[in-house]
Design an enzyme around this catalytic site. Structure first.
Site, PDB file in Angstrom:
ATOM      1  N   LEU A  47       0.860  -1.177   0.000  1.00 19.02           N
ATOM      2  CA  LEU A  47       0.000   0.000   0.000  1.00 19.02           C
ATOM      3  C   LEU A  47       0.896   1.227   0.000  1.00 19.02           C
ATOM      4  CD1 LEU A  47      -2.769  -0.850   2.642  1.00 19.02           C
ATOM      5  CD2 LEU A  47      -3.152  -0.334   0.227  1.00 19.02           C
ATOM      6  N   ASP A  48       0.506   2.269  -0.732  1.00 15.72           N
ATOM      7  CA  ASP A  48       1.259   3.516  -0.716  1.00 15.72           C
ATOM      8  C   ASP A  48       1.336   4.056   0.711  1.00 15.72           C
ATOM      9  OD1 ASP A  48       1.487   3.417  -3.472  1.00 15.72           O
ATOM     10  OD2 ASP A  48      -0.256   4.698  -3.823  1.00 15.72           O
ATOM     11  N   PRO A  49       2.406   4.812   1.050  1.00 13.31           N
ATOM     12  CA  PRO A  49       2.466   5.430   2.382  1.00 13.31           C
ATOM     13  C   PRO A  49       1.225   6.253   2.715  1.00 13.31           C
ATOM     14  CG  PRO A  49       4.600   5.585   1.316  1.00 13.31           C
ATOM     15  CD  PRO A  49       3.650   5.023   0.284  1.00 13.31           C
ATOM     16  N   ALA A  51      -1.764   5.629   1.894  1.00 17.75           N
ATOM     17  CA  ALA A  51      -2.944   4.774   2.051  1.00 17.75           C
ATOM     18  C   ALA A  51      -3.009   4.141   3.436  1.00 17.75           C
ATOM     19  CB  ALA A  51      -2.942   3.683   0.984  1.00 17.75           C
ATOM     20  N   ARG A 181      -4.381   5.092  -8.183  1.00 23.79           N
ATOM     21  CA  ARG A 181      -3.954   6.446  -8.581  1.00 23.79           C
ATOM     22  C   ARG A 181      -4.105   6.636 -10.086  1.00 23.79           C
ATOM     23  NH1 ARG A 181       1.778   6.675  -7.282  1.00 23.79           N
ATOM     24  NH2 ARG A 181       1.670   4.436  -6.978  1.00 23.79           N
TER      25      ARG A 181
END
Length: 307
Positions: A47-49, A51, A181
């Protein structure tokens, strides 16, 4: 003489973390590994930071089956800001374009069907996908754009939740490899105003229950009690990672052969074929195997059997 490196516990299972915002998936995984004092750990899709949300962390033998969760469907709730594009397609990037937002709910509802079903998606430059052995985001940070091939994805469902201009909230049910995204950026272009992600939360991985998640603060409180048995109660069984596969229960003789990695011929009254999860005569999870058209069980991924 150097001291021997301390080895962690042989603890197996899946921990469902509610990932906090601002931390990378790998950093939080390493913290969870230390909390459980596990000898091995792996997450199941970064997961992106920015998120938050469900991040299954496999410990011990469960790491052998993490690919099944990497390949599983995911669900997200995402909030996008219309009218601005950023270089990362999320709020952590620099704004590269600003446009007027002349979009209403009807425009959004009319656009969503174009983003459901089987699609081809070009991955963002700010991703961990590798080009010549280096992650794309390293090229992006150096100002280099690399040609990327579009990849097939599936958006099983895309639902409108709310629109409080310029903020749009959607729910997404998607296949592996989907970049939310990029989906938001593409939707913004379709609407003619641009968009980027401001809030992203993963709400589901495979069939794991949301209520089984634990946030980082709660885990730290438990860890402070220094009671590993209490912590272990919050682990899901290793076979939960492959719960989507049909179960095949073996007798004692078959179980022993499989545990040695041998192929087993068996009576197959249900004509079961394909991947299955195997259980012994004592209901112990043995691993994953392939049942071929000749009713032969071919082991693929097996648990290490204690002798």
């Amino acid at each position: 003489m150097a001291k021997p490196r301390k080895r962690g516990r042989d603890i197996d299972g899946v921990f469902l973390l509610d990932k906090p915002q601002g931390m990378s998936s790998n950093d939080i995984m390493q913290k969870v590994k230390r909390v459980f004092q596990a000898n091995k750990a792996g997450h199941t899709g970064a997961l992106d930071p920015l998120a938050t949300g469900m991040l299954p962390i496999c410990l011990g033998e469960a790491t052998k089956f993490s690919q099944f969760l990497l390949d599983a469907d995911k669900r997200y709730q995402v909030t996008a800001k219309l009218g601005e594009r950023t270089d990362t397609s999320d709020a952590e990037g620099q704004v590269v374009e600003t446009r007027d937002v002349q979009v209403d709910v009807q425009d959004i509802l009319a656009a969503l069907p174009h983003f459901r079903g089987n699609l081809m998606q070009v991955p963002t430059m700010f991703s961990a996908l590798k080009h010549q052995g280096k992650p794309l985001y390293e090229y992006a940070r150096a100002g280099i754009t690399v040609e990327r091939e579009a990849r097939p994805i599936t958006i099983f469902d895309l639902q409108f939740i709310a629109y409080d201009a310029p903020y749009l909230t959607l729910e997404v049910h998607c296949s592996k490899g989907t970049y939310i995204r990029t989906l938001v950026d593409d939707l913004g272009e379709y609407l003619g105003c641009g968009a980027h992600v401001t809030v992203l939360r993963r709400t589901a991985v495979a069939n794991y229950p949301v209520e089984a998640m634990m946030n980082w603060d709660t885990l730290q409180v438990l860890a402070a009690q220094q009671d590993l048995a209490l912590l272990d109660q919050h682990l899901l069984p290793t076979d939960s990672a492959v719960s989507a596969l049909p179960a095949l229960h073996l007798n004692q003789e078959q179980s022993k052969a499989i545990s040695f990695g041998q192929r087993v011929k068996f009576d197959n009254p249900t004509q079961l074929t394909g991947q299955v999860r195997l259980f012994s005569d004592t209901q112990q999870f043995l691993g994953v195997a392939l049942v071929d058209e000749h009713n032969v069980i071919r082991p693929q991924r097996l648990m290490t059997q204690n002798t």
